[in-house]
Design an enzyme around this catalytic site. Structure first.
Site, mmCIF file in Angstrom:
data_model
loop_
_atom_site.group_PDB
_atom_site.id
_atom_site.type_symbol
_atom_site.label_atom_id
_atom_site.label_comp_id
_atom_site.label_asym_id
_atom_site.label_seq_id
_atom_site.Cartn_x
_atom_site.Cartn_y
_atom_site.Cartn_z
ATOM 1 C CG ASP A 95 -0.131 -0.220 2.526
ATOM 2 O OD1 ASP A 95 1.094 -0.009 2.512
ATOM 3 O OD2 ASP A 95 -0.751 -0.575 3.548
ATOM 4 C CD GLU A 117 0.831 -6.596 3.159
ATOM 5 O OE1 GLU A 117 0.740 -5.356 3.145
ATOM 6 O OE2 GLU A 117 1.665 -7.195 3.857
ATOM 7 C CD GLU A 131 0.236 4.381 4.707
ATOM 8 O OE1 GLU A 131 -0.726 5.003 5.207
ATOM 9 O OE2 GLU A 131 1.419 4.729 4.873
ATOM 10 C CG HIS A 212 5.975 4.145 10.073
ATOM 11 N ND1 HIS A 212 5.120 4.267 9.014
ATOM 12 C CD2 HIS A 212 5.993 2.833 10.372
ATOM 13 C CE1 HIS A 212 4.655 3.083 8.677
ATOM 14 N NE2 HIS A 212 5.162 2.185 9.501
ATOM 15 N NE ARG A 214 3.199 10.998 4.500
ATOM 16 C CZ ARG A 214 4.297 10.327 4.165
ATOM 17 N NH1 ARG A 214 4.461 9.077 4.548
ATOM 18 N NH2 ARG A 214 5.246 10.915 3.465
ATOM 19 C CG HIS A 244 10.235 5.478 10.266
ATOM 20 N ND1 HIS A 244 10.427 6.436 9.305
ATOM 21 C CD2 HIS A 244 9.685 4.421 9.618
ATOM 22 C CE1 HIS A 244 10.003 5.984 8.129
ATOM 23 N NE2 HIS A 244 9.550 4.757 8.292
#
Ligand code: UD1
Ligand code: UDP
Length: 368
Positions: A95, A117, A131, A212, A214, A244
């Site tokens: 994604d 996936e 994503e 991590h 957003r 990260h």
């Protein structure tokens, strides 16, 4: 058959590596790899460990890159790669911006796309952002859908994807984990493992942290850091946090957590060192997709610091707990899990059995 695997970030590389090696076993396939290098250092760490030398490296990463800038770079550079390699099939993963832009570029040139996936959904465009939309878009473009679980396949069927274009495979991350665990058990070690052994008191309870997403930048990360400060008041725990490299994460985490004796902020770990550390941990606090899928293999509970998850198989099976980014919920749940004796039952990992790559390759050989 010419197959081009394209990926760009750390988790895509970990999850495509076993598939790459499985495809390479068959001489009927001419296999090439294109990395967008949406991630640089964190991707290169994975390529080194899995011994993958890319045929194309788009080298697109920019510090603090924007989603539109990144998308435009990938899309424009894929013309050359696809015209040069002329694949019959492009395989993308998951994604990320890389998967969606590469899938779109392949579609524009009428090249078939396989989505590894496939079918994960929250049906909430804002979470995970971006994503959820990336995976829906890639799903619309793809010709073949390799869904890790039955739930993914069900989502795709409900969206109108034809049954014979879907294969339930298990997640290739479990293949990667099996391979890596075997190496570690047979004595493989790294400099990072030795450094961890020398700097951390492993007789204390280890809490491993990553993050991590957003949608958690700003307040979400601040709340998580406040929770970690509270949890660290217990001197019997060691919190290890490989931070990260996204600057939005680094800023908050280093500002808030650098000065605490039992909170160890370290560089992102190479994959085998991270797997080694997961096995040493009593609890994981993370918003990572991949870690939700890996931790059940070691029976380690995960507090998932997100409002939604597309990976609810782990929650239903009692491996992970969706806690959001509320400070007191994280602290309460962490204390509860650290003090309760978890039954170490041998429950199977709901995300896979280590044979996903074999199933995907078998499908490609026989149906494409
Ligand atoms: C990306 C993916 C996310 C995936 C995550 C895995 C998108 C939109 N996001 O998020 O789905 O879960 O990777 O980690 O596709 N950086 C470095 N070196 C690196 C990697 C990142 O310096 O090796 C820094 C750079 O400043 C870069 C920034 O992190 O601009 C953001 O990278 P980006 O790939 O856009 O987003 P991630 O948060 O890593
Ligand atoms: N990982 C790693 N080093 C680290 C942190 C994570 O190798 O320091 C691995 C982890 O085992 C998992 C993957 O990276 O396989 C998860 O990546 P990330 O959390 O960045 O992305 P997501 O899975 O959320 O897309």
């Amino acid at each position: 058959m010419k197959i081009l695997l394209c990926f760009g970030t750390r988790p895509e590389a970990i999850k495509m590596a076993p598939l790459f090696h499985e495809l390479k076993k068959y001489s009927i396939f001419e296999v090439k790899v294109c990395i967008t290098a949406q991630h640089r250092e964190m991707l290169d760490q994975v390529l080194d460990f899995f011994e993958i030398v890319p045929d194309y490296d788009l080298d697109v990463m920019q510090p603090n890159q924007t989603l539109n800038g990144l998308s435009a770079h990938i899309l424009s550079k894929m013309d050359y790669v696809l015209n040069d390699s002329k694949p019959d099939l492009v395989l993308v993963h998951g994604d990320t911006t890389t998967s969606t832009m590469v899938a779109l570029a392949a579609f524009h040139l009428s090249i078939k796309v396989g989505h590894v996936e496939a079918g994960l959904r929250t049906y909430n465009k804002k979470s995970p952002f971006p994503e959820e939309l990336n995976r829906q878009l890639t799903g619309r473009i793809a010709d073949f859908h390799f869904a890790p679980t039955q739930k993914g396949a069900k989502n795709l069927l409900q969206e109108g994807v034809k049954k014979d274009a879907i294969l339930v495979t298990g997640n290739t991350v479990v293949d990667a984990l099996v391979l890596t665990s075997e190496k570690l058990v047979n004595g493989f070690t790294t400099t990072a493992i030795q450094t961890l052994k020398n700097s951390i008191n492993f007789s204390r309870k280890i809490i491993l942290v990553t993050g991590h997403r957003r949608e958690s930048f700003g307040e979400g990360f601040e709340n998580l850091c406040k929770a970690l400060l509270k949890i660290a008041e217990n001197e019997e725990v060691e919190i290890i946090y490989p931070v990260h490299l996204n600057p939005n994460v680094q800023k908050t985490v280093f500002e808030m957590l650098s000065k605490v004796e039992n909170i160890h902020l370290i560089q992102p770990l190479d994959y085998p060192s991270f797997v080694w550390l997961m096995r040493k941990s009593s609890l994981i606090i993370s918003d990572s997709g991949g870690i939700q899928e890996e931790a059940p293999a070691f029976n380690i509970p995960v507090l998932v610091t997100r409002e939604t998850t597309e990976r609810d198989e782990g929650i239903t099976a009692g491996f992970s707990y969706l806690v959001g980014t509320n400070t007191s919920t994280i602290v309460e749940m962490a204390n509860m899990l650290l003090h309760s004796k978890l039954e170490k039952e041998d429950k199977p990992n709901p995300y896979g059995d280590g044979k996903a790559s074999e199933r995907i390759v078998h499908f490609i050989k026989n149906h494409i």
